[in-house]
Scaffold this motif. Sequence first.
Motif, PDB file in Angstrom:
ATOM      1  N   ILE A 243       0.703  -1.383  -0.049  1.00 44.12           N
ATOM      2  CA  ILE A 243      -0.196   0.142   0.032  1.00 44.12           C
ATOM      3  C   ILE A 243       1.078   1.251  -0.232  1.00 44.12           C
ATOM      4  O   ILE A 243       0.724   2.418  -0.622  1.00 44.12           O
ATOM      5  CB  ILE A 243      -0.756  -0.014   1.775  1.00 44.12           C
ATOM      6  N   HIS A 247       1.762   4.619  -2.572  1.00 47.27           N
ATOM      7  CA  HIS A 247       0.904   5.573  -2.386  1.00 47.27           C
ATOM      8  C   HIS A 247       1.219   7.000  -2.359  1.00 47.27           C
ATOM      9  O   HIS A 247       2.878   7.240  -2.992  1.00 47.27           O
ATOM     10  CB  HIS A 247       0.329   5.905  -0.754  1.00 47.27           C
ATOM     11  N   GLN A 277      -6.799   3.203   4.729  1.00 45.97           N
ATOM     12  CA  GLN A 277      -6.776   2.080   3.658  1.00 45.97           C
ATOM     13  C   GLN A 277      -5.704   1.345   5.044  1.00 45.97           C
ATOM     14  O   GLN A 277      -6.277  -0.319   3.768  1.00 45.97           O
ATOM     15  CB  GLN A 277      -5.690   3.622   3.050  1.00 45.97           C
TER      16      GLN A 277
END
Length: 316
Positions: A243, A247, A277
């Motif tokens: 993730i 980003h 998130q």
Amino acid sequence: MVKIEGLKRMYGRVAALDGLDMHVRDGALYGFVGPNGAGKTTTIKILTGLLVPDEGKVEIGGEDAVKDPGRMVDKIGYVPDFFGVYDNLKVSEYMELFASCYGLTGLTARKRSMELLGQVGLEEKTDYYVDGLSRGMKQRLCLARALIHDPQLLIMDEPTSGLDPRTRYEFKEILKDLRDQEKTVVISSHLLSELSEICTDIGIVEQGKMVLEGTMDHILNQINVQSPLRISVYQGREQALKILRSHPYVETMTIRHNDIMLNFTGDKEDEAALLQQLIDGGVQLCGFMRERGNLESVFMQITSHEEEGKVLIHEN
């Protein structure tokens, strides 16, 4: 207490001050910092009436300090970065000499002198000769002398320069007492860690201009927003890294076991969105917070003119 606007001062073709603005509120302990040659000493000399600016406005206590510097004598106490030579004076004589310069004599001068010597921890040194005192004691004596006429504004130029750690600590405690007494103090110093502990306000000057000014809380909040974001992962580190790598606000990452340090350029709202998130992605976290910044870090950021190269990932 102090209001400076558009202050300029040239030395030949060199601009020591180039439109400096500075505001010191009543009762502030104001840390005045900047690299060598930034204009700190020139500003202090103008505030104390030792130098006349080429342009600009200087008010102290609502009065024009440039137009009539003589009226500032009773308002200002000054502690320079060096101590004058008074070989043949005892500490008590030194204090009474300066008391007489402000019209204090006799019992009034002695009482005021003893009160201040007690405040700076020199009450047992009254019969010592000034030239026999240590550097730290001389600096404390200089501070007591600067307070003899109970000035509204105290200006200190590198007061702890050259002092040992123990003496710097004692001096710092004295400054805290002055802050508690709501004295307005402007202190120029390179010991940024100490300033961040005791000052209520800060001003950072660079190339003759004020580049950052405000209360310590306000400035530290700004610093913290620019500080690394620390994420502690309990489970799901690989998913967290996936993730974070994609980003848009993550510029760099440093990985230390289950702790991930991010150079994260987003604001508070973006931080909250990132946290959500990660949680939605099944990452279990046990920590998510900005590292607390410090005055040294913002000083280096502001006064550095070199662009740092970006590094994508560091793994330790």
